[in-house]
Design an enzyme around this catalytic site. Structure first.
Site, PDB file in Angstrom:
ATOM      1  N   ASP A   1       0.829  -1.208   0.000  1.00 48.70           N
ATOM      2  CA  ASP A   1       0.000   0.000   0.000  1.00 48.70           C
ATOM      3  C   ASP A   1       0.867   1.264   0.000  1.00 48.70           C
ATOM      4  OD1 ASP A   1      -2.525  -1.150  -0.071  1.00 48.70           O
ATOM      5  OD2 ASP A   1      -2.673  -1.320   2.120  1.00 48.70           O
TER       6      ASP A   1
ATOM      7  N   TYR B   1      -8.400   4.228  -4.941  1.00 50.70           N
ATOM      8  CA  TYR B   1      -8.674   3.992  -3.529  1.00 50.70           C
ATOM      9  C   TYR B   1      -9.150   5.284  -2.852  1.00 50.70           C
ATOM     10  CZ  TYR B   1      -7.891   2.298   1.212  1.00 50.70           C
ATOM     11  OH  TYR B   1      -8.039   1.924   2.522  1.00 50.70           O
TER      12      TYR B   1
END
Ligand SMILES: [Zn+2]
Length: 234
Positions: A120, A227
């Site tokens: 991430d 995201y």
């Protein structure tokens, strides 16, 4: 942006270090750059975080000359300066001796990407530099520390791997703002701890697949990021 804004952002980012548990004693510093003005703020040397105020933040230009503040800048200032010169898209640099990331630096090991928490934030292994040579240590030590980082990034993208481990020393991280650079330094410490534990449980643990790495990194970063909440509500 006035210098006062830089001092405020820099002070606030430095105060995040103890709040995130990234600092023991006085190890650690954050710098924040106003690239248009060619001036960055950096923590003064040896000042207790509990007493740090925006007015204490030292201002340095991109030639390394102090242009504001009355205290002495952090001894790591030449490393920060070198990174601002070499990586044109970064606005803030963080240096800590956070324990788990420093353990990897001391072991001379990069941090392989064993999981999605890592993916991430960092697009693959967080690299370790080579050790500095005796002449590099004897002459412009902090400047040469910047140079070994830049050397390590010759074939890496600092926008995709926003941290490095300096061999035998500790981590540097960077980002587009003081707060984001500190977040990257915190994520680095988390993934260092997770990787260390995973490797203790299974020394043969392998990096995640390219597909999983791409899925997690690219949805948060780059042109196709999806995201989080977008302004158009998608
Ligand atoms: Zn250090």
């Amino acid at each position: 942006m006035s210098y006062r804004d830089i001092q405020a952002e820099c002070c606030e980012a430095n105060l995040l270090l103890p709040r995130y548990g990234l600092v023991d004693l006085t190890f650690g510093n954050v710098s924040v750059l106003d690239r248009a003005a060619g001036v960055f703020g950096i923590k003064p040397s040896g000042v207790d975080y509990a007493k740090l105020t925006p007015a204490d933040i030292v201002l340095v230009d991109l030639d390394g000359q102090q242009v504001g503040g009355t205290l002495r800048p952090s001894s790591d200032t030449p490393t920060h300066l070198r990174l601002f010169q070499a990586f044109p898209d970064i606005r803030a640099v963080v240096h800590t001796h956070s324990r788990n990331a420093t353990a990897f630096a001391q072991a001379g090991c990069g941090i392989p990407c064993l999981g999605t928490t890592h993916a991430d934030y960092f697009y693959g292994e967080v690299p370790v530099t080579r050790p500095l040579t005796p002449p590099e240590i004897a002459t412009a030590y902090e400047w040469e520390t910047g140079n070994v980082i830049i050397e390590r990034f010759r074939s890496l993208d600092p926008a995709r791997i926003s941290a490095v481990l300096v061999h035998g020393h500790g981590p540097f991280a960077w980002g587009p703002s003081g707060a984001k650079a500190v977040e990257n330094a915190f994520a680095l410490e988390l993934i260092a701890e997770m990787t260390l534990k995973a490797q203790q449980l299974n020394p043969a643990a392998l990096p995640i697949s390219r597909e999983l790495l791409d899925k997690h990194f690219l949805r948060k970063h780059g042109p196709d990021a999806s995201y989080g909440q977008k302004e158009n509500g998608s």
